[in-house]
Write an enzyme that holds these catalytic residues in place. Structure first.
Site, PDB file in Angstrom:
ATOM      1  N   ASP A   1     -34.603 118.869 -59.558  1.00 31.82           N
ATOM      2  CA  ASP A   1     -34.158 120.257 -59.433  1.00 31.82           C
ATOM      3  C   ASP A   1     -32.664 120.244 -59.119  1.00 31.82           C
ATOM      4  OD1 ASP A   1     -33.580 122.829 -58.681  1.00 31.82           O
ATOM      5  OD2 ASP A   1     -35.311 123.043 -57.324  1.00 31.82           O
ATOM      6  N   HIS A   2     -31.844 120.660 -60.072  1.00 34.52           N
ATOM      7  CA  HIS A   2     -30.403 120.533 -59.893  1.00 34.52           C
ATOM      8  C   HIS A   2     -29.819 121.530 -58.912  1.00 34.52           C
ATOM      9  CE1 HIS A   2     -26.315 119.398 -60.642  1.00 34.52           C
ATOM     10  NE2 HIS A   2     -26.637 118.591 -61.642  1.00 34.52           N
ATOM     11  N   ARG A   3     -30.653 122.445 -58.432  1.00 35.96           N
ATOM     12  CA  ARG A   3     -30.142 123.369 -57.433  1.00 35.96           C
ATOM     13  C   ARG A   3     -29.863 122.626 -56.127  1.00 35.96           C
ATOM     14  NH1 ARG A   3     -34.832 127.704 -57.534  1.00 35.96           N
ATOM     15  NH2 ARG A   3     -35.964 125.735 -57.514  1.00 35.96           N
TER      16      ARG A   3
END
Lengths: 588, 476
Positions: free
Chosen positions: B448-450
């Site tokens: 999850d690149h968040r």
């Protein structure tokens, strides 16, 4: 004989009242029929002895005692007996009349066999035979318990429908052949009574042929009852007539009425993959069944299946599917008449009972008025006119009189009427007529339900007891992995009279006859409990049922029973050995 | 060869309802009362009656009344099957059926409590908590035995699950219903209605796919699956990835349209939800010669390759807590306090992710034993929710099929998932200019690149490679 008289005297005291009732009845009816003969008197006495107070039909006993009369039709009449309607009732009467050597004719406006053979019992049993197997094959758990492996079971609708149709044709031709074989004339057309002892038959509108008959039996049966507001299109809104043809198997079908017709069809449809919604006007499903049996049946036949239900509602309006719209059923509260719900289904089966088919019979010519369509009759099935007087020589049997709308009841009434005409006073004991619902498992009953028995007991001041046995304790039922079931006996503990028997379980319909015969013959529990049943059979359910009943103050297996009259009788016969065998078996 | 069992490429978070279709195991009916209350005389126990002289235990056929129903003396409450017959059991007292302790189908010994009767409505809650703290000890039925186990296993989870389920169902609501005159009525087939009751699905929120928009059984099943899947995610996120189904059955009829099973419905729902998470992937090639050697050495002690990989991953995660984190609301993220490695397993009719809890702390032998136990339970469909919904990082291994690389879909609610390919002999050039043969496997992490950035994953993978290439730490 001395021991037999002992037996009789003990029972006469108990049954004094019903016997005197019976004599009164004989007197009242003798004016309309042939005079009572001494032989009849003797027979009745004897029957009374056998039936021990129960009002039972006594023709079987009588038949052996009296020789047939009336070799052929008298010169005055074309026929001794003309029967209007060749259903099961008319057929039964015709066969019995022919056996007596009477010149007999049967008028049929449609097909021989009537509702039962063509649109009722017979084809529905074919469908139920299929549904029973489908249900079994689809029940993985059941199959696994047997160690059987069955790949997905499927069916061919047309094949199923053909089976039902073929069965009906076969039974129809059997019936026709049996009539022809005994020399009964089958007259085609609609029968109309023109006046006393005069009947016209022929196609509607044609002048027809007029025949005379010494006696006439109306046996025109019934048609499915369709309440008002219901539009039957024969395709999506249907009655049992169309449903039996199985022209399609809807995804979702509403069945209006949860009596035995509705129940049987729910069994068929759910086995073939439909989902079912019952619409029942009364507060409970399966009205008419003994409440306890009904409750158990609901738990087995309704709750686990793809069935839901509405109770206490009327289907006030049913519109067939058209223009891409489904079948729409408006439900109103049965009491308040307020709109309750609307159903949208693929099909609706109207199973709200059956209405007598008595129009066009010419009843007005003999001053008879139907009551809600039913022909009023006395207990000898003799027709009653508007003044409440008996109409000479005219009888009505089966669904048309509404006494008990069952094929075999009609047949019994027909035979009874023939006996009555030949001067052997005969009354059908309707409480000894069994009824069955051929679901899986089956439901059967004879006599009174528990509430009815309790009501009667209250009125007449006797005690009622109930005995129950389960199929779970029966070896044969367990071997079949069909332990679900209950047999229930309602009886008088003071004298051992059987008031009613109700069975829910495997082959219940076949099991009921031990009980119905016992009621018909007046056999008491204390006697029938010593009858022997083959082991292991389902009939042992009833065996155990009778044995579990407690009659009298002393226990049923008490040594005191040795003083009972039956034992004296038994001792005087070779049966005494059997008796000792039984005693030794029970005392262990 | 337990490795063969870990065929999973993906899995589905699924509640016990989905697995078993047994209403007794539905988390929503579990009441989370764990405070002990003093037993008062006003709460009466309903006992299993002796219906015959030979009866020692009875089976509950059906409860005529439901929890909360008012009872009056003489009314039938429950139908009990004895060795001889089914009997209606009546209550001797007026009151309220507060708690059912032995569910339908359950068996209880004669004389043991099967339900509690409260005298007044106020006492219902009290009776319920009593039912939870003192479960009927003498009931040998699986259904009855399960309830207390669950109460112990996840007491604080039951309530959130219930809440989540409600929210989810509301989310799926569709007001317009073609067969219901603009939503005024609900048209559902009899079986659909029955299922809805059984699966606790509100028909008002189900979209019908039957004729004229009618709700049919499969719609309810789909709704139930969607409901439970999301519900299960919420309290402790559980991952999912591409629904690659191993073609296990050969008896498939071609050309047929098959409705989703509950589990397939849940997978489908999850997969769609995963699209809301911005993910990226980083791959790495790891030499496994040392790991293979270690595996060979300790295989006889019951250690499995799955346990080794899980252990290595957990040890790497200790050094990179951000990869073990999760972001749920898009505004903040959680550094998970424990490292729970979920491993996808293909099971009959679907996928599931048994979780190796605290994989960093548990020794490799215990971990292997635990894994074996979980797999057995998964195959018997007996996993408890906390055993498959509490993963913080997921492993998916297709190596045993010879797959050399693939990527996995990130299960919503978790931070990362690692797809493990086969370890294969590879010709490699070493830094000293030689060419040699080494076993290598490719791993590919989806994250999850968040919350997890490229550098995070890169350094995590580097750590992991070091651990695997020098696996002495795995055995402590």
């Amino acid at each position: 004989m001395s021991s037999l008289s002992l037996w009789i005297s003990s029972s006469v005291a108990v049954t004094a009242r019903s016997e005197s009732d019976h004599r009164l009845r004989l007197l009242s009816s003798s004016s309309a029929t042939i005079a009572t003969s001494p032989a009849l008197h003797f027979c009745c006495l004897r029957t009374e002895a056998l039936k021990l107070g129960a009002k039972s039909n006594r023709w079987k006993v009588v038949a052996a005692a009296v020789a047939p009369q009336n070799g052929s039709a008298s010169d005055e009449f074309d026929y001794n007996l003309v029967i209007i309607g060749a259903g099961v009732g008319g057929h039964g009467a015709a066969l019995h009349a022919a056996e007596k050597g009477w010149k007999t004719a049967i008028i049929e406006g449609d097909v021989v066999g009537g509702t039962c053979v063509n649109r009722g019992c017979v084809p529905s049993k074919a469908l139920l035979a299929v549904s029973g197997r489908m249900r079994e094959l689809q029940d993985e758990h059941h199959m696994k318990a047997f160690g059987l492996q069955v790949a997905a079971a499927g069916y061919d609708r047309q094949g199923v429908a053909d089976h039902a149709n073929n069965l009906a044709s076969k039974i129809r031709s059997n019936l026709t052949n049996s009539l022809k074989g005994l020399g009964v004339d089958i007259l085609e057309g609609v029968g109309t009574i023109l006046g006393p002892q005069k009947v016209k038959y022929g196609k509607v509108g044609s002048s027809g042929n007029v025949i005379t008959a010494k006696d006439i039996i109306i046996a025109t049966g019934s048609v499915p009852f369709v309440p008002k507001g219901v539009e039957v299109d024969g395709k999506t809104v249907i009655t049992s007539d169309q449903a039996l043809k199985l022209e399609f198997v809807p995804d979702w079908i509403a069945i209006v009425g949860s009596g035995y017709i509705g129940l049987e069809f729910s069994d068929v449809y759910t086995a073939l993959g439909s989902e079912v919604t019952f619409v029942e006007a009364l507060d409970q499903l399966m009205p008419g069944f003994d409440p306890e049996i009904g409750k158990l049946a609901q738990r087995v036949l309704i709750n686990p299946r793809k069935i839901d239900y509405y109770t206490g509602v009327f289907a006030s309006k049913i519109t067939p599917a058209k223009d891409g719209k489904p079948v729409i059923i408006d439900l109103i509260d049965a009491k308040t008449k307020e709109p309750k719900d609307t159903l949208e289904v693929d099909a609706a089966l109207i199973a709200t009972g059956r209405a007598p088919f008595t129009k066009g019979l010419g009843l007005e010519n003999i001053r008879v008025e139907t009551q809600r369509g039913f022909v009023p009759v006395d207990e000898h099935m003799q027709v009653i006119d508007v003044d409440g007087k008996l109409v000479p020589h005219v009888y009505c049997i089966g669904d048309a009189n509404g006494k008990m709308m069952l094929a075999h009841a009609a047949s019994a009434q027909g035979i009874s009427v023939v006996e009555q005409i030949s001067g052997k006073g005969n009354v059908v004991n309707h409480l000894s007529i069994p009824a069955a619902c051929f679901t899986h498992p089956e439901i059967s009953m004879v006599g009174l339900t528990e509430p009815q028995a309790r009501e009667k007991a209250e009125k007449e001041g006797f005690e009622v007891s109930v005995a129950k046995t389960s199929f779970k304790a029966n070896t044969k039922a367990l071997a079949e992995n069909e332990g679900e079931g209950l047999a229930k006996l309602i009886y008088r503990p003071d004298n051992g009279e059987i008031l009613g028997v109700h069975i829910f379980g495997l082959h219940a319909a076949d099991l009921i006859h031990e009980a119905s015969n016992a009621i018909a013959l007046g056999t008491r529990i204390q006697d029938i409990k010593f009858a022997v049943h083959a082991h292991p059979t389902l009939s042992e359910v009833l065996d155990e049922l009778f044995k579990s009943a407690k009659v009298g103050r002393t226990g049923s297996l008490d040594p005191e029973i040795k003083s009972s009259p039956i034992l004296h009788w038994l001792k005087s016969t070779p049966l005494v050995q059997v008796w000792h065998l039984l005693l030794s078996k029970f005392s262990t | 060869m337990s490795q063969l069992l870990h065929l999973g490429t993906s899995f589905v978070p699924s509640s016990s309802t989905a697995l078993r279709r047994n209403p007794t195991s539905s988390p929503t009916i579990h009441i989370s009362g764990n405070k002990r209350t003093t037993i008062q005389a006003k709460i009466r126990e309903i006992f299993m009656p002796a219906l015959s002289s030979t009866m020692t235990e009875g089976k509950i056929v059906s409860w005529v009344k439901s929890e909360g129903d008012k009872l009056s003396k003489g009314e039938s409450v429950v139908v009990v099957e004895s060795d001889k017959a089914d009997m209606d059991v009546e209550t001797f007292y007026d009151g309220y059926l507060a708690a059912i302790m032995v569910e339908e189908g359950g068996v209880a010994a004669v004389g043991s409590a099967i339900a509690l009767l409260a005298e007044t409505e106020d006492e219902i809650a009290e009776a319920r908590s009593k039912a939870n703290t003192s479960p009927s000890s003498s009931s040998p039925s699986p259904a009855a035995a399960e309830a207390p186990e669950k109460a112990v296993g996840a007491p604080e989870k039951a309530a959130p699950v219930k809440a989540a389920a409600t929210v989810t169902v509301a989310k799926m609501a569709s007001s317009a219903h073609p067969a219901s005159e603009g939503g005024k009525r609900i048209v559902a087939s009899p079986y659909a209605k029955k299922l809805a009751k059984e699966l606790n699905v509100d028909l008002g929120n189900v979209v019908g796919s039957g004729p004229m928009g009618r709700i049919v059984a499969k719609d309810v099943e789909a709704a139930a699956a969607a409901g439970v899947s999301v519900a299960a995610e919420d309290p402790k996120p559980s991952p999912s990835s591409a629904p690659v189904k191993v073609p296990a059955s050969t008896g498939i009829e071609l050309g047929t349209v098959v409705p989703f099973t509950t589990m397939q419905g849940a997978v489908s729902r999850n997969m769609v939800d995963s699209l809301a998470v911005p993910t990226f992937r980083v791959g790495y090639t790891i030499t496994t010669d040392a790991l293979d050697a270690l595996y060979k050495k300790i295989k006889s002690k019951g250690v499995t390759m799955t346990a080794l990989l899980a252990k290595a991953t957990a040890l790497a995660l200790v050094k990179h807590p951000v990869v073990n984190s999760s972001c749920r609301d898009g505004k903040s993220f959680t550094y998970n306090s424990s490292i729970n490695i979920a491993v996808a397993v293909a099971i009959d009719g679907g996928l599931i992710t048994p979780v190796l809890q605290d994989a960093d702390k548990v020794d490799i032998y215990s971990l292997s034993r635990k894994w074996k136990e979980l797999v057995d339970k998964a195959r018997a469909k007996q996993l408890q929710p906390h055993e498959y919904t509490t993963g913080t990082f997921t492993l998916s291994n297709l190596g045993m099929f010879g797959v050399d690389r693939f990527d996995a879909i990130l299960p919503p609610g978790t931070g990362a998932i690692m797809a493990v390919g086969a370890s294969e002999p590879t010709v490699v050039a070493t830094k000293d200019g030689r060419i040699g043969m080494k076993s290598q496997m490719q791993v590919n992490v989806t994250a999850d690149h968040r919350v997890i950035y490229g550098a995070d994953l890169a350094s995590f993978l580097q750590t992991l490679a070091k651990i695997i290439e020098d696996p002495k730490d795995l055995t402590f």
